[in-house]
Design a protein around this motif. Structure first.
Motif, mmCIF file in Angstrom:
data_model
loop_
_atom_site.group_PDB
_atom_site.id
_atom_site.type_symbol
_atom_site.label_atom_id
_atom_site.label_comp_id
_atom_site.label_asym_id
_atom_site.label_seq_id
_atom_site.Cartn_x
_atom_site.Cartn_y
_atom_site.Cartn_z
ATOM 1 N N THR A 1 40.059 29.754 35.103
ATOM 2 C CA THR A 1 41.252 29.679 36.325
ATOM 3 C C THR A 1 42.411 29.602 35.095
ATOM 4 O O THR A 1 43.652 29.696 36.141
ATOM 5 N N SER A 2 42.573 30.559 34.304
ATOM 6 C CA SER A 2 43.686 30.536 33.873
ATOM 7 C C SER A 2 44.641 31.894 34.091
ATOM 8 O O SER A 2 44.171 32.909 33.874
ATOM 9 N N THR A 3 45.751 31.916 34.680
ATOM 10 C CA THR A 3 46.895 32.480 35.173
ATOM 11 C C THR A 3 46.756 33.705 34.352
ATOM 12 O O THR A 3 46.909 34.776 34.670
ATOM 13 N N GLU A 4 47.262 33.653 33.086
ATOM 14 C CA GLU A 4 47.806 34.111 31.877
ATOM 15 C C GLU A 4 45.566 34.851 32.119
ATOM 16 O O GLU A 4 46.332 36.381 32.095
ATOM 17 N N GLU A 5 45.237 34.926 31.739
ATOM 18 C CA GLU A 5 44.298 34.992 31.260
ATOM 19 C C GLU A 5 43.781 36.060 32.505
ATOM 20 O O GLU A 5 43.428 37.093 31.720
ATOM 21 N N ARG A 6 43.907 35.740 33.862
ATOM 22 C CA ARG A 6 43.042 36.929 34.238
ATOM 23 C C ARG A 6 44.111 37.559 34.415
ATOM 24 O O ARG A 6 43.608 38.461 34.633
ATOM 25 N N ASN A 7 45.707 37.239 34.708
ATOM 26 C CA ASN A 7 46.204 38.462 34.506
ATOM 27 C C ASN A 7 46.135 39.724 33.383
ATOM 28 O O ASN A 7 46.486 41.073 33.532
ATOM 29 N N ALA B 1 42.348 28.186 45.134
ATOM 30 C CA ALA B 1 41.574 28.264 43.632
ATOM 31 C C ALA B 1 41.122 30.053 43.496
ATOM 32 O O ALA B 1 40.883 30.157 44.432
ATOM 33 N N ILE B 2 41.327 30.151 42.217
ATOM 34 C CA ILE B 2 41.214 31.364 42.083
ATOM 35 C C ILE B 2 40.328 32.089 40.515
ATOM 36 O O ILE B 2 41.006 31.218 39.536
#
Lengths: 465, 465
Positions: B317-323, B227-228
């Motif tokens: 934990t949304s990859t898109e938001e994080r990126n 998890a990230i």
């Protein structure tokens, strides 16, 4: 031992230096035979080569003074901590002055807010952790012996906790060093990271006192984990145990300790430490983290162990039970010696990439058996590092020859697996023969560095190169 | 810039070497002005000092051949990766040959079972992580720029993930290096730890190409966490944000990233990356672990933030938001430049013990304001490292003088707090003035090492020392 030879002595220089230092240090300079022998190598089968005198400085200025005096008269200087190194590091093959740093044993500062502390080189691992306990902090490197911080830095020590916390090279922020010309330098500031010039900190770590004497260390500290649990698990074979270890590492489970003992090792600690561990290959583990984290890690390891026929997996958060297990593990060396009274153990120290661990352990135990050696095995197997230790009668030339053949064979095996002949004990006198075999032309540049920093060759001569 | 001076040139040697290399490398040796200038420093206000030629080797043997040829004729050799270093590392103050390593960009091996890989120096951070993703692995060091592994090793780079995963020095197992005499060495085997002789690996890391050219790297890898989650939190002042950071580190919460942006920095990234972050001091965080572990970390940080008047704490934990968030952070440098078109930014790089972070940040921002400098601040604050970057018109001597005064003042401040003038950018040409100020007599021994390994002084002259 053919490979431990004496080097030419500078008799006049040594005599002069002893005279000068005697005046300055009085009773803190000793030349009695017992104390001199005690400051030569005493731990393994390597012969004792005592220094000509032992001096006990109490400050960096005194160490600098000693080194300057020795430099002026071209006399060897051999730094000494607890004398627990295994490869002849404290021997004096050309004679000279042993500098015993154990009176420089103050914890100079604890910066709890920065998770670091500043200590003198004679502070021991147990002393430091006792000092830190009240503040909820600890220093994680644990080579087993209650070694001094200066010595641990000098041999790039690691031990049982390295699988999680790294080795000495990962846990030192800065060093104060008396250089071979007597100058005192600091290798770095106390900031957690730096890119200010060459990494003299890491160059001094593992230099075995051949480039200077460490007189102060700034160490990284860890908070004592909220939860610690110890576990043990038995396996039908060392191979099965190694397979479980490899899977655990590959899954990224952050075990704090993961130690293998083979059947003979278990028998030895059972006898010596009065335990009743099942006499099969055994893994001892420790998990650090939050309550939930530790439970999660233990559960994950439990599943892996089960897949590899592990049995009797039991874990405990009892401090007493945990300390008993680790004490037994730490006493392994002495336990082993008791199996063959009057004998000496030679701890080999290979370290291979974790994927080759089972291959290397299996080959090593088979070879020892084939050669008729009595050689218990323990290992910091989470790092791919293990010690298979022939226990031999060093007065028996056949046993000595066989053991030398075995250790050379094992070093070659580890190197052929892209591993090292020494994971944590250092080169000292004992492993000099393998350094070029392992690193090809690289030692030529180590020698150039040595010549540049210690042009007189006075710092711990006859070690590493 | 007074401190970036030209060094004496060996015209005959340079001409001879270009003739020899032209014959061997054909079109892979270039002497056009544009390409030469592109291989000098182009990133900060330090003047461009182009090499005389740029050569593009494709193998270690070719690099060795180039270095031997240059050594024979005493011609400078300047290793070049992506050219994203900030302190003039790739300039050629004495002319010479730029060795562009970007055609050596193969991932040679991934040992998933050992959590390591072997790469050529021209492999970039993004290329490597794209290559690894399918195997569930990543290389954690992220200096922002899509730099090459050889360059990252040479400057001892770190960046956003270092608070958890360490710097380049902690993530390299072994290097292949072409030494200044053209010899090729390997600094270590692939085992996870070793105590075999001097730590040449760490000596080469951060040597900025002054002791040899890195031609292969064995890197430690990490499993991609289960998890990230990324989080952000706004604070009323930079002081409050720093207090929250200090508490988080002191509590031992294993945050993977913890980045501070001050108000100007937030405004810059909002404008450049079309975001609508609240325009107050901001912390961007990332947590790595198991699902439960990440939730636990985020919750603990949330409580700490609240105690320090943090608001708007939100995690995803949304990859898109994080990126999107990290892309904005990484584009900060370019965002800053857009605030004053035509200007240059000078990224300072001090790093102090974490307990002094708030003091240092507060003093730096107050001083910049007092001096009338426009200087946004970002920082890898979990490590005590931050960049306050005056954006100036380098054609305006008054602004340049003021900025030089500020950077010198800031370096002194950090040093007085037991910190460093450079946490991760290196010394290069730009920070040579501060090295002795920071490390006293230590650079004298660095110079001795340099002279021993590179007696002709051909490797990247005019850098560090």
């Amino acid at each position: 031992m053919a490979r431990i030879t004496a080097l030419p002595r500078n008799e006049t220089g040594i005599e002069t230096v002893i005279g000068i230092l005697k005046q300055r240090f009085g009773d803190r300079l000793q030349t009695g035979q017992a104390i001199r022998e005690q400051h030569g190598h005493t731990t393994t089968w390597i012969d004792n080569q005592p220094p000509d005198a032992v001096v006990f400085p109490t400050s960096t200025a005194e160490v600098s003074d000693i080194v300057r005096t020795c430099a002026e008269h071209k006399v060897p200087v051999i730094p000494f901590g607890t004398g627990t190194s295994l490869e002849g590091h404290v021997n004096a093959p050309a004679g000279g002055i042993s500098v015993d740093l154990m009176q420089m044993n103050n914890v100079l500062a604890v910066h709890a807010g920065d998770l670091d502390c500043v200590v003198q080189p004679g502070v021991t691992r147990e002393q430091l952790n006792t000092h830190l306990r009240d503040q909820g902090l600890f220093f994680p490197i644990d080579p087993g012996a209650n070694a001094s911080m200066g010595g641990m830095a000098s041999t790039r020590a690691s031990g049982t906790n390295a699988v999680r916390y790294g080795t000495m090279k990962d846990n030192i922020l800065s060093l104060e060093v008396v250089m071979p010309d007597g100058e005192v330098i600091r290798t770095a500031q106390r900031a957690k990271k730096t890119s200010a010039g060459y990494d003299l900190t890491r160059l001094m770590i593992g230099a075995e006192g051949t480039l200077g004497i460490i007189t102060e260390l700034t160490l990284k500290l860890q908070g004592i984990p909220e939860a610690i649990s110890a576990a043990r698990c038995s396996f039908p074979t060392v191979d099965a145990a190694c397979q479980a270890v490899m899977t655990t590492i590959q899954f990224g489970i952050p075990v704090a300790r993961m130690e293998l003992l083979d059947v003979i090792a278990v028998q030895a600690v059972n006898a010596y430490s009065k335990l009743d561990l099942p006499e099969t290959p055994l893994l001892l583990l420790e998990f650090h983290g939050s309550e939930a984290g530790v439970a999660e890690q233990a559960e994950m390891f439990g599943s892996i162990a089960e897949e590899h026929e592990g049995t009797g997996f039991a874990w405990t958060t009892s401090t007493e039970e945990r300390n008993r297990l680790w004490k037994a593990r730490h006493e392994f060396y002495w336990a082993t010696l008791q199996l063959r009274p009057g004998c000496t153990a030679l701890a080999t120290d290979v370290c291979v990439p974790i994927s080759r661990l089972a291959d290397c352990v299996n080959a090593a135990t088979a070879k020892a058996e084939e050669m008729g050696l009595f050689a218990p095995l323990v290992g910091h197997v989470g790092d791919g590092n293990f010690h298979i230790s022939p226990v031999i009668d060093k007065t028996n030339p056949a046993e000595v020859a066989k053991t030398e053949e075995f250790t050379a064979w094992l070093a070659e095996l580890a190197i052929s697996m892209d591993g090292t002949c020494t994971g944590e004990h250092g080169i000292g006198q004992g492993k000099r023969a393998y350094l070029s075999r392992e690193l090809g032309q690289a030692p030529r540049y180590m020698a150039a560095i040595k010549a540049a920093l210690d042009p007189l060759g006075i710092m711990n001569p006859g070690k590493i190169l």
